[in-house]
Write an enzyme that holds these catalytic residues in place. Structure first.
Site, PDB file in Angstrom:
ATOM      1  N   SER A 310      10.593  -2.025  73.616  1.00 37.76           N
ATOM      2  CA  SER A 310      12.044  -2.202  73.725  1.00 37.76           C
ATOM      3  C   SER A 310      12.353  -3.646  74.066  1.00 37.76           C
ATOM      4  CB  SER A 310      12.600  -1.319  74.845  1.00 37.76           C
ATOM      5  OG  SER A 310      12.199  -1.823  76.108  1.00 37.76           O
ATOM      6  N   ASP A 311      13.535  -4.096  73.659  1.00 36.74           N
ATOM      7  CA  ASP A 311      14.042  -5.326  74.242  1.00 36.74           C
ATOM      8  C   ASP A 311      14.326  -5.026  75.722  1.00 36.74           C
ATOM      9  OD1 ASP A 311      14.992  -7.872  74.693  1.00 36.74           O
ATOM     10  OD2 ASP A 311      16.319  -7.893  72.961  1.00 36.74           O
ATOM     11  N   TRP A 312      14.507  -6.055  76.514  1.00 37.15           N
ATOM     12  CA  TRP A 312      14.602  -5.904  77.975  1.00 37.15           C
ATOM     13  C   TRP A 312      15.873  -5.115  78.364  1.00 37.15           C
ATOM     14  CZ3 TRP A 312      10.462  -7.414  76.257  1.00 37.15           C
ATOM     15  CH2 TRP A 312       9.420  -7.904  77.028  1.00 37.15           C
TER      16      TRP A 312
END
Ligand SMILES: *[C@@H]1O[C@H](CO)[C@@H](O)[C@H](O)[C@H]1NC(C)=O
Ligand SMILES: *[C@@H]1O[C@H](CO)[C@@H](O)[C@H](O)[C@H]1NC(C)=O
Ligand SMILES: *[C@@H]1O[C@H](CO)[C@@H](O)[C@H](O)[C@H]1NC(C)=O
Ligand SMILES: *[C@@H]1O[C@H](CO)[C@@H](O)[C@H](O)[C@H]1NC(C)=O
Ligand SMILES: *[C@@H]1O[C@H](CO)[C@@H](O)[C@H](O)[C@H]1NC(C)=O
Ligand SMILES: *[C@@H]1O[C@H](CO)[C@@H](O)[C@H](O)[C@H]1NC(C)=O
Ligand SMILES: *[C@@H]1O[C@H](CO)[C@@H](O)[C@H](O)[C@H]1NC(C)=O
Ligand SMILES: *[C@@H]1O[C@H](CO)[C@@H](O)[C@H](O)[C@H]1NC(C)=O
Ligand SMILES: *[C@@H]1O[C@H](CO)[C@@H](O)[C@H](O)[C@H]1NC(C)=O
Length: 886
Positions: A310-312
């Protein structure tokens, strides 16, 4: 407890809180819709498939990796490793330990029993972020402007070595999303070009280069992450926008395949080890839990064998995301940094024990991560991580955010090697010469008085790293802002480098570096033999706003008051050279036609050697050979697409009604004349194009892929007794940290998930581990291998007809010939180096994919029975040779 850097980070975040942008109105764009009136695609699929509130079809189960193609050996090593793992150890691989709780911007759990240290995931696509003694490379947009595969590979490899030298396992890059749907998009410069073929080539070469250094890549951001506004709810609320979910990019299957997915197919084919899913929604399903884009397209059709991270804070659920194809959550915390809980971690352990996540799915997650590891590394024993992202101090806390574990965290390892030479060379070789009246350039060095002007020629008065994450536009633009930045080891300004050059040649040199000092500019320009005026335009990631630009640019004009400075200088000196540092297109029409502006250069975002790079071009040490990787239009409205600056509902709906018609495809179909077209760039020499040859090769007919996967494999076994998964006795926990163990033998209590998901409430087939049919367009990493068969070879002769050595980028365009296809599309290019009078053959292999169209009903690529024209040109508008593919 926290040192100044964390405080600075917090200050940036809270300065955001204080601002209210919600009443600004639609200040950015002249139209409320993101596709301007008249710019809608004529393709009925594109129109029918870009509706607000449309949904994304469910596609389950999540395909398991099988070691396809070049991945076989990595899979067999991963199998041996994962077979030894306990349930908790597998979960540890999938879950970040939490924000600022370990040294890297993202760090997984470790497997102490097998001496497997945590995986270190680190930004950025221009260099190792948040450390010291690293290099800062030219941005992705500059790499695209070189049109040079070798440059992309060499830069990727050099960045890979720098990450490796710091103990990083995964470099978070390169970028093919955003692609560049709108020229205002804040992060376009991190990627390459709005053309999917140019981006795909540079993306793939960067991946191969970086991974050759033994570092994994994270190909990002997947997918259709085309603007910064409304990407995340908390950021939006901080800026005063009341939305309830991330924006949704709404678009159809043809546009997906022919535009946005195209470069990701190249990245997967090149062996990218991981893919980072993005913050936005795609057709109203979050990109990190979208079963259509992750399960069906990426892991199914493209045969991706690595892992999805995932992106952050881009994870929005636990079980639902895992079943939809997410393999790793970063930085581990759910919903907010340092929330102390996670959608994965203990929740994932519980989900496997309560049967909602099948054991094979967790095994597949661990397998994909370890296969990615073994795809680039041979030995699980690695050098330690030798830096901390959260401080430059030598000693600090290992677990920074909670102030635990005082130790030496920074070894200050110098990883720069001799990369400065490469950076300087890429900076020069990515500089596009747009205008050069009567050979104004190159300068001889014998000009009696050289004058340089503009804020963009000088330093940031607070130092090269004066603004956290480069979140300001102060001095020359060596780098744009956001997580795609890194700390500069130094920044050679144009003022310094040009002065050095002039003084060495015995000339006089003066500069005025403040655009506010207009009178002083005028009086200097009147005396100067040559005036060089620098200007810029910046953008970045929207956790930082600069001059009320929330990541995305509000306009396409110059910053820092540069227009007034240029007017003053050019009004006073009939030999004015304009140099533009910018993240993308800026409006230059009035400068293109100004007779006193004798030359214009676009130098992009060139990194630490900025001044030396531009001096090399100005004084002819490097003959410019770069070409624009985007269109410079005469008007903002000519692009036909724009950012959505004001929410159009609780869940902003961004309807991509233009379909594939972005950048030059839109200009061509509207027959509107750009100031400088896509692919344009001049040289100090001239080139002739001749002798087009088209050879049809016998590739045979396309065969749709048929076949099934294996049944979902499982590795090792585990006790179903919750008591076997409790925290070990006397285990000393780091506060707020994510662990895989349970607090309680009562699974509901251990999970403390308020949303009880009953076993029957999951999508059909989500837990089905039986053999699955492989999509027709699939079968191997990158898709059906027959798509890459070469159908035609197109060749032409390119001759240097000038008096100096130079480099030229001939470009091959095709027309697929369908009624809704773009007039021309780039399909091949090569950067050629030629001595005076020298000739060489430009040769492009045209693949089946290059002439295919996506058929959304067949769910496969088809070559339509249309006339397919082909051109070889020096830009997207200057076609020199024409033929038919037959
Ligand atoms: C989309 O859904 C929202 C919320 O239900 C609604 O307000 C809006 O009118 C819908 N838009 C369209 C175009 O249907
Ligand atoms: C999981 O990772 C954490 C952090 O590295 C470590 O403390 C813990 O021992 C690991 N758990 C297992 C089961 O290996
Ligand atoms: C935000 O929108 C929601 C739903 O539309 C509404 O209930 C709420 O009052 C709004 N909040 C603010 C601060 O305007
Ligand atoms: C599990 O996830 C839920 C949110 O879905 C959260 O409320 C809970 O705290 C998480 N549990 C743990 C142990 O992190
Ligand atoms: C892995 O590295 C360690 C430490 O350098 C070394 O002792 C070991 O032999 C290596 N193993 C392999 C398989 O290369
Ligand atoms: C370029 O040079 C030619 C020949 O010397 C001259 O006639 C012309 O005016 C020059 N053009 C400009 C724009 O200076
Ligand atoms: C465009 O935006 C920049 C940066 O915010 C600003 O400096 C400039 O004045 C704007 N241009 C116009 C014409 O408003
Ligand atoms: C060009 O520069 C000269 C001074 O050399 C000035 O007199 C003239 O007005 C300028 N022309 C324009 C169009 O700015
Ligand atoms: C199983 O555990 C997961 C993760 O804690 C939770 O979200 C889900 O509701 C649980 N389902 C059942 C049926 O217990």
């Amino acid at each position: 407890m926290h040192s100044s850097i964390a405080t600075a980070l917090l200050t940036v975040a809270s300065s955001v809180l204080a601002q209210d942008f919600s009443n600004d109105g639609n200040y950015g764009s002249p139209f409320p819709d993101t596709t301007y009136p008249g710019f809608e695609s004529t393709n009925p699929y594109a129109i029918a498939g870009s509706l607000s509130n449309q949904t994304s079809p469910p596609k389950y189960p999540s395909p398991w990796g099988e070691g396809l193609g070049e991945w076989a050996s990595a899979y067999s090593k991963a199998r041996a490793f994962v077979s030894q793992l306990t349930l908790e150890e597998k979960v540890n691989l999938t879950t970040g330990t939490g924000w600022e709780l370990d040294r890297c911007v993202g760090q997984t759990g470790s497997i102490p029993r097998l001496a497997f240290r945590a995986l270190c995931l680190q930004d950025s696509p221009v260099g190792v972020r948040d450390t010291d003694f690293n290099s800062v490379f030219p941005a992705g947009v500059n790499v695209a402007a070189t049109w040079d595969r070798g440059v992309a590979y060499a830069r990727g490899q050099a960045m890979g070595y720098e990450h490796k030298g710091k103990g990083v396992d995964v470099q978070l890059g390169p970028v093919a999303g955003p692609l560049g749907r709108t020229p205002e998009g804040g992060r376009n410069w991190e990627g390459f070009s709005p053309d999917p073929v140019l981006t795909g080539v540079m993306f793939a070469e960067t991946i191969k280069g970086t991974q050759s250094a033994g570092v994994m890549t994270s190909a990002k951001h997947y997918i259709a992450y085309e603007q910064e506004h409304f990407r995340l709810v908390p950021d939006s609320v901080n800026y005063g926008f009341n939305i309830t979910a991330s924006d949704s990019a709404n678009f159809d299957d043809v546009t997906m395949h022919e535009l946005y997915l195209w470069p990701f197919a190249d990245g997967v084919k090149a062996g990218c080890t991981s893919v980072m899913c993005s913050y936005n929604q795609v057709n109203n399903s979050q990109a990190c839990q979208n079963s259509y884009t992750l399960n069906y397209l990426l892991k199914g059709e493209l045969g991706f064998q690595g892992y999805v991270m995932s992106d952050w804070l881009g994870t929005n659920s636990g079980v639902a995301s895992v079943l939809a194809g997410l393999d790793m959550t970063m930085p581990g915390d759910s919903n907010a940094y340092d929330s102390g809980d996670s959608y994965f971690g203990a929740n994932l352990t519980v989900a496997v024990l309560n049967g909602t996540v099948p054991a094979w799915r967790l095994d597949d997650m661990a397998m994909r991560i370890m296969a990615g590891f073994y795809f680039v590394e041979t030995n699980i024993t690695r050098d330690p991580i030798n830096f901390s992202s959260w401080t430059r101090d030598t000693f600090s806390y290992e677990h920074y955010f909670v102030g635990e574990g005082w130790t030496q965290v920074n070894n200050h390892v110098n990883v720069r090697s001799d990369h400065a030479n490469l950076i300087r060379s890429i900076g020069a070789r990515s500089t596009v010469l747009l205008k050069n009246v009567n050979n104004t350039l190159p300068l001889t060095g014998n000009e009696p008085l050289t004058a340089v002007f503009g804020d963009d020629a000088g330093p940031n008065s607070n130092g090269p790293n004066g603004c956290p994450d480069r979140g300001c536009d102060d001095g020359t633009l060596g780098m744009a802002w956001g997580s795609g930045s890194a700390e500069l080891p130094y920044l050679v300004t144009p003022d310094t480098a040009i002065q050095n050059t002039v003084l060495a040649a015995g000339g006089a040199y003066e500069s005025v570096l403040s655009n506010g000092a207009l009178d002083k500019m005028g009086s200097l320009a009147r005396r100067a033999n040559v005036s060089i005026v620098f200007a810029n335009a910046d953008s970045g990631e929207w956790f930082v706003q600069v001059d009320r630009n929330l990541g995305d640019r509000n306009n396409l004009t110059l910053w820092q008051g540069a227009d007034e400075a240029i007017a003053m200088v050019a009004g006073s000196c009939s030999n004015t050279i304009l140099v533009v540092h910018s993240v993308g297109p800026v409006l230059l029409e009035k400068y293109a036609s100004n007779p006193n502006i004798t030359a214009i250069l676009w130098a992009g975002v060139p990194g630490q050697e900025s001044g030396n790079s531009i001096a090399d071009v100005l004084y002819g040490h490097v003959n410019p050979g770069a070409k624009l990787p985007f269109t410079i239009g005469a008007n903002r409205t000519d692009y036909g697409t724009d950012v959505l600056y004001t929410p159009n509902g609780d869940v902003p709906q961004i309807d991509f009604r233009e379909g594939v018609f972005i950048d030059y495809r839109a200009f061509d179909s509207h027959n509107s004349t750009p100031t400088y077209e896509f692919g344009f760039g001049l040289s100090y020499t001239t080139f002739n194009y001749s002798n087009l040859q088209i050879t049809k090769l016998d590739a045979g007919d396309y065969v749709p892929f048929t076949g099934y996967t294996s049944e979902a494999p499982t590795y090792g076994n585990f006790s179903t007794d919750p008591a076997a998964h409790l925290f070990p006795a006397n285990f000393s926990r780091v506060p707020l940290y994510q662990y895989p163990w349970l607090n309680s033998t009562n699974l509901t209590e251990a999970s403390s998930d308020p949303q009880y998901a009953a076993p029957g409430s999951f999508p059909v087939n989500a837990q089905n581990g039986s053999a699955q049919r492989i999509p027709k367009a699939g079968g191997a990493p990158g898709g059906n291998p027959m798509l890459y068969d070469v159908l035609y070879r197109v060749q032409a002769t390119i001759t240097n007809t000038g008096s100096v050595a130079g480099e030229e980028v001939p470009q091959l365009y095709i027309s697929r010939g369908g009624p809704h296809d773009p007039i021309r599309e780039l399909r091949g290019f090569e950067r050629l180096s030629l001595q005076p009078n020298g000739s060489t053959t430009f040769s492009v292999d045209v693949t089946r994919r290059d002439v295919s169209s996506w058929d959304p009903v067949e769910q496969d690529w088809v070559v339509r029975n249309t006339t397919k024209r082909v051109w070889v040109g020096r830009s997207s508008r200057k076609m020199e040779l024409e033929g038919v593919l037959a």
